[in-house]
Design an enzyme around this catalytic site. Structure first.
Site, PDB file in Angstrom:
ATOM      1  N   TRP A 130      -3.054  -2.623  -1.401  1.00  0.00           N
ATOM      2  CA  TRP A 130      -2.669  -3.982  -1.787  1.00  0.00           C
ATOM      3  C   TRP A 130      -3.408  -4.883  -0.805  1.00  0.00           C
ATOM      4  CZ3 TRP A 130       0.057  -8.231   0.273  1.00  0.00           C
ATOM      5  CH2 TRP A 130       0.554  -9.141  -0.675  1.00  0.00           C
ATOM      6  N   CYS A 185       0.827  -1.206   0.000  1.00  0.00           N
ATOM      7  CA  CYS A 185       0.000   0.000   0.000  1.00  0.00           C
ATOM      8  C   CYS A 185       0.867   1.264   0.000  1.00  0.00           C
ATOM      9  CB  CYS A 185      -0.862   0.028   1.242  1.00  0.00           C
ATOM     10  SG  CYS A 185      -1.797  -1.469   1.482  1.00  0.00           S
ATOM     11  N   ASN A 210      -1.542   1.887   5.996  1.00  0.00           N
ATOM     12  CA  ASN A 210      -0.690   0.779   5.541  1.00  0.00           C
ATOM     13  C   ASN A 210      -0.375  -0.071   6.762  1.00  0.00           C
ATOM     14  OD1 ASN A 210      -0.583   2.114   3.130  1.00  0.00           O
ATOM     15  ND2 ASN A 210       1.613   2.567   3.206  1.00  0.00           N
ATOM     16  N   GLY A 211      -0.333  -1.384   6.585  1.00  0.00           N
ATOM     17  CA  GLY A 211       0.018  -2.264   7.708  1.00  0.00           C
ATOM     18  C   GLY A 211      -1.127  -3.204   8.033  1.00  0.00           C
ATOM     19  N   LYS A 234      14.094 -14.024 -11.121  1.00  0.00           N
ATOM     20  CA  LYS A 234      13.730 -12.947 -12.065  1.00  0.00           C
ATOM     21  C   LYS A 234      12.703 -13.450 -13.055  1.00  0.00           C
ATOM     22  CE  LYS A 234      14.585 -10.208 -10.582  1.00  0.00           C
ATOM     23  NZ  LYS A 234      15.236  -9.833  -9.386  1.00  0.00           N
ATOM     24  N   LYS A 293       6.568  -4.082  -4.221  1.00  0.00           N
ATOM     25  CA  LYS A 293       7.980  -3.679  -4.234  1.00  0.00           C
ATOM     26  C   LYS A 293       8.593  -3.821  -2.850  1.00  0.00           C
ATOM     27  CE  LYS A 293      11.774  -2.087  -5.951  1.00  0.00           C
ATOM     28  NZ  LYS A 293      12.573  -3.083  -6.674  1.00  0.00           N
ATOM     29  N   GLU A 318      19.049 -16.341  -8.629  1.00  0.00           N
ATOM     30  CA  GLU A 318      18.549 -15.016  -9.010  1.00  0.00           C
ATOM     31  C   GLU A 318      17.941 -15.048 -10.416  1.00  0.00           C
ATOM     32  OE1 GLU A 318      17.687 -12.518  -7.543  1.00  0.00           O
ATOM     33  OE2 GLU A 318      17.691 -10.875  -8.975  1.00  0.00           O
ATOM     34  N   ARG A 336       4.851   0.216  -6.268  1.00  0.00           N
ATOM     35  CA  ARG A 336       4.864  -0.599  -5.055  1.00  0.00           C
ATOM     36  C   ARG A 336       3.926  -1.802  -5.168  1.00  0.00           C
ATOM     37  NH1 ARG A 336       6.457   2.205  -0.158  1.00  0.00           N
ATOM     38  NH2 ARG A 336       4.908   1.017   0.962  1.00  0.00           N
ATOM     39  N   HIS A 340      20.672 -35.296  -8.069  1.00  0.00           N
ATOM     40  CA  HIS A 340      19.962 -35.684  -6.849  1.00  0.00           C
ATOM     41  C   HIS A 340      18.472 -35.365  -6.941  1.00  0.00           C
ATOM     42  CE1 HIS A 340      23.776 -36.605  -4.969  1.00  0.00           C
ATOM     43  NE2 HIS A 340      24.224 -35.480  -5.520  1.00  0.00           N
ATOM     44  N   GLU A 358       9.154 -14.289 -11.416  1.00  0.00           N
ATOM     45  CA  GLU A 358       8.341 -13.184 -10.886  1.00  0.00           C
ATOM     46  C   GLU A 358       7.755 -12.291 -11.978  1.00  0.00           C
ATOM     47  OE1 GLU A 358      10.224 -10.431  -8.136  1.00  0.00           O
ATOM     48  OE2 GLU A 358      12.069 -10.430  -9.257  1.00  0.00           O
TER      49      GLU A 358
HETATM   50  C1  AGP Z   1      13.139  -8.897  -6.202  1.00  0.00           C
HETATM   51  O1  AGP Z   1      13.037  -8.933  -7.575  1.00  0.00           O
HETATM   52  C2  AGP Z   1      11.925  -9.077  -5.455  1.00  0.00           C
HETATM   53  N1  AGP Z   1      10.816  -8.394  -5.955  1.00  0.00           N
HETATM   54  C3  AGP Z   1      11.998  -9.349  -3.973  1.00  0.00           C
HETATM   55  O2  AGP Z   1      12.459 -10.652  -3.855  1.00  0.00           O
HETATM   56  C4  AGP Z   1      12.842  -8.420  -3.054  1.00  0.00           C
HETATM   57  O3  AGP Z   1      14.196  -8.545  -3.368  1.00  0.00           O
HETATM   58  C5  AGP Z   1      12.569  -8.785  -1.579  1.00  0.00           C
HETATM   59  O4  AGP Z   1      11.223  -8.580  -1.304  1.00  0.00           O
HETATM   60  C6  AGP Z   1      13.445  -8.024  -0.615  1.00  0.00           C
HETATM   61  O5  AGP Z   1      13.178  -6.657  -0.649  1.00  0.00           O
HETATM   62  P1  AGP Z   1      14.151  -5.628   0.042  1.00  0.00           P
HETATM   63  O6  AGP Z   1      15.463  -5.720  -0.676  1.00  0.00           O
HETATM   64  O7  AGP Z   1      13.495  -4.304  -0.128  1.00  0.00           O
HETATM   65  O8  AGP Z   1      14.297  -6.040   1.470  1.00  0.00           O
END
Ligand code: AGP
Length: 613
Positions: free
Chosen positions: A76, A2, A102-103, A490, A608, A486, A27, A509, A493
């Site tokens: 959100w 949010c 927010n929260g 990427k 985000k 990573e 966000r 394995h 997501e």
């Molecule tokens: C990265 O592409 C992600 N969207 C997510 O994994 C992110 O890295 C994670 O939520 C951690 O966020 P931060 O670095 O703001 O703590």
């Protein structure tokens, strides 16, 4: 997650709030809304809509809100689906107070039950609505709004950042926070409230980062801050160093591709800022943890989530190799609940782009409770993580708007190199000459990243050719095992294709059972001490008809015999290869997602910054 924007000033609030909201779109959200005090009508009026901000904008075009004090929100969904009723702002029964939040309010069910008994009428399924009814309960004639807000917040348990306005005090905006970030923007004849700095970039450069458990009362000329128990707080104004162009697309079709292409420049900046030109010494401006303490550290413990966790894993390989200190890496959500074996002899490094990730903040609190010093590696000035740590190394990647982290990742990995080399110097684990040699190699990395980016078209062609695959496997070894994780994160997501990252040695394995002609396997195989092992893995995949995309070092012709799809990256010492090979992985993910028509900057369900557990 949010987003909150608030405005009080001498200008019309609607356009200010809308433009702030748009800056928070990245966000992640699923509905939005706005409330403004209408002085002409002596009323608080609300517009809201499920979906994107454009839907709210259309409503506001038909039914504009005219007034000088207002709040706005992108939601959100957590409690209740993303519909009109659940969108913020929420109103009290008399429709005189409006609130955005927010929260998560953990005791909302009990509060709601009691408030209903007292005659309050609820119209949403949200946890948030209880706060505005509580404020209503305490907001009697002589009590100022901030006092009623304080009394209401004393009843709630959980995390919050809120913005509140009330018809009775039309030139006042109240904000408060506990566990969720909130920033005050300080202007001339106007003041702002926002959950995140990018919302303020169009308007102000001076900000006050509210501390946890603080409440701010804003009029157009005055900002007052106090603790939630009423004790006044002396405000400290900070200057925003980001500029607006960093938060704009500037001709790029998406933030993600812009941010991928910014990486060489950011890396160059990090190297220039942190390595003294004359002596090649590495320095950090806010380390605040004494060299003596760093020299005495017996273990390092890294905590982070998602992409930042992968940067932390790279950090383990780097620091163990350079400093010979044992490094453990945990995802924050596991670390916080497993009673970890750490103490004053352990340095905890918390890695986070936003500095607001709830699990990482909880992990930091746990580490500090056990006596560990905490060093934050963070991109956002004044964030909660920075405030709660003993020292900070800023990543200086600039605002990252794409939900999928790219430039923040390479900046975090860059800090791991600098920190590893710095600690190696402090602890004398390798010679000064060796450190200088590594620094010289590191300085070539921005140019090598540029070389990779010159071949974007051929990477795009490979991505398009493989975009129909239903699943991907990413394999890497040694220091490029985190790169495999990573690369897979990427891709999944932003393209929603199931993708797994694996240590290549683990293939036999289990994952080998998945390999057939329907699976694409990305093999990260730069020149390294484990290169031959990767080649064996590639041969095994080939014999099982898996489709291979190899990432290899320029000049490696051998790999050409094993697969036609090779993305070459420039030659570099193995230690520094992750900061180069990740670029083609980011580009593959981006172009596959675009080909499949996905919204790469705002992927479904993702936020985000994950400010709730
Ligand atoms: C990265 O592409 C992600 N969207 C997510 O994994 C992110 O890295 C994670 O939520 C951690 O966020 P931060 O670095 O703001 O703590």
């Amino acid at each position: 997650m949010c987003g909150i924007v608030g405005y009080v000033g001498d200008k019309q609030a609607q356009p200010m709030l809308l433009s702030g909201l748009k800056r928070l779109e990245y966000r992640g959200y699923d509905s939005s809304g706005m409330a403004i005090i209408l002085p002409q009508k002596n009323a608080v009026s609300v517009r809201k809509s499920p979906g994107k901000i454009i839907a709210l904008e259309k409503i506001l075009k038909n039914k504009p809100l005219s007034g000088f004090t207002g709040i706005a929100h992108t939601r959100w969904a957590t409690h209740g689906e993303p519909n009109q009723a659940n969108a913020h702002p929420h109103l009290d029964c008399k429709e005189e107070i409006a609130l955005v939040h927010n929260g998560i309010i953990e005791n909302y069910a009990k509060l709601k039950h009691d408030l209903i008994q007292e005659g309050h009428k609820f119209i949403s399924q949200t946890d948030t609505e209880v706060i505005v009814h509580l404020i209503e309960k305490f907001y009697h004639n002589s009590i100022p709004l901030e006092e009623a807000v304080r009394m209401a917040l004393a009843k709630v348990e959980g995390s919050f950042a809120i913005g509140v306005i009330a018809k009775r005090e039309p030139g006042k905006l109240v904000g408060a926070r506990l566990g969720s970030p909130l920033v005050v923007g300080v202007g001339k004849n106007e003041n702002f409230l926002a959950s995140d700095v990018p919302a303020l970039l169009d308007f102000v450069q001076d900000v006050v980062y509210l501390g946890d458990g603080e409440i701010a009362t804003l009029t157009k000329d005055v900002v007052k801050v106090a603790k939630l128990d009423g004790e006044p707080v002396k405000i400290a104004i900070s200057r925003i160093v980001w500029d607006i162009s960093q938060a704009q697309k500037n001709g790029w079709p998406h933030f993600m591709i812009k941010e991928i292409n910014e990486q060489p420049k950011i890396l160059e900046g990090i190297l220039n800022q942190r390595i003294r030109k004359d002596t090649s010494e590495i320095f950090f401006e806010h380390l605040d943890i004494l060299s003596a303490e760093l020299a005495a550290t017996e273990k390092i413990n890294i905590v982070a989530c998602g992409t930042a966790y992968h940067a932390g894993l790279c950090g383990k390989y780097i620091i163990e190799e350079l400093c010979r200190i044992p490094v453990s890496v945990d995802v924050s959500s596991e670390f916080r609940y497993r009673d970890p074996l750490i103490g004053p002899d352990t340095l905890t490094i918390a890695v986070s782009q936003s500095g607001e990730t709830a699990d990482t903040l909880a992990a930091v609190r746990e580490a500090r409770k056990k006596g560990s010093k905490v060093l934050a590696v963070c991109n956002v000035l004044g964030s909660s993580l920075v405030r709660e740590s003993d020292g900070v190394i800023y990543t200086h990647a600039g605002p990252e708007i794409g939900v999928a982290s790219t430039k923040a990742y390479t900046a975090q990995v860059a800090i791991m190199y600098l920190l590893g080399l710095y600690l190696a110097g402090v602890r004398k684990s390798i010679s000064r000459e060796k450190i200088e040699t590594y620094i010289e190699i590191f300085k070539t990395c921005p140019q090598l990243q540029r070389e990779v980016l010159k071949h974007q078209e051929s990477i795009k062609a490979i991505a398009h050719k493989h975009s129909h695959f239903g699943s991907f496997l990413f394999l890497g070894r040694g220091i490029n095992y985190p790169s495999a994780l990573e690369g897979a994160l990427k891709l999944k997501e932003i393209s929603y294709i199931p993708a797994e990252g694996y240590a290549a040695g683990e293939m036999k394995h289990g994952p080998i059972a998945l390999i057939d002609e329907y699976r694409a396997v990305v093999c990260i195989a730069p020149q390294s001490k484990v290169y031959e092992k990767m080649v064996s893995n590639i041969q095994e995949i080939r014999s099982r008809h898996g489709t291979i995309i190899a990432i290899a070092t320029e000049g490696d012709d051998k790999i050409k015999d094993l697969t036609r799809e090779v993305i070459y990256t420039p030659k570099i010492d193995e230690l520094f290869s992750p900061i180069i090979v990740v670029l083609p992985l980011q580009l593959l993910a981006y172009h596959i997602a675009i080909k499949r028509g996905c919204d790469v900057d705002q992927p479904r369900n993702l936020a985000k910054s994950v400010t709730v557990e």
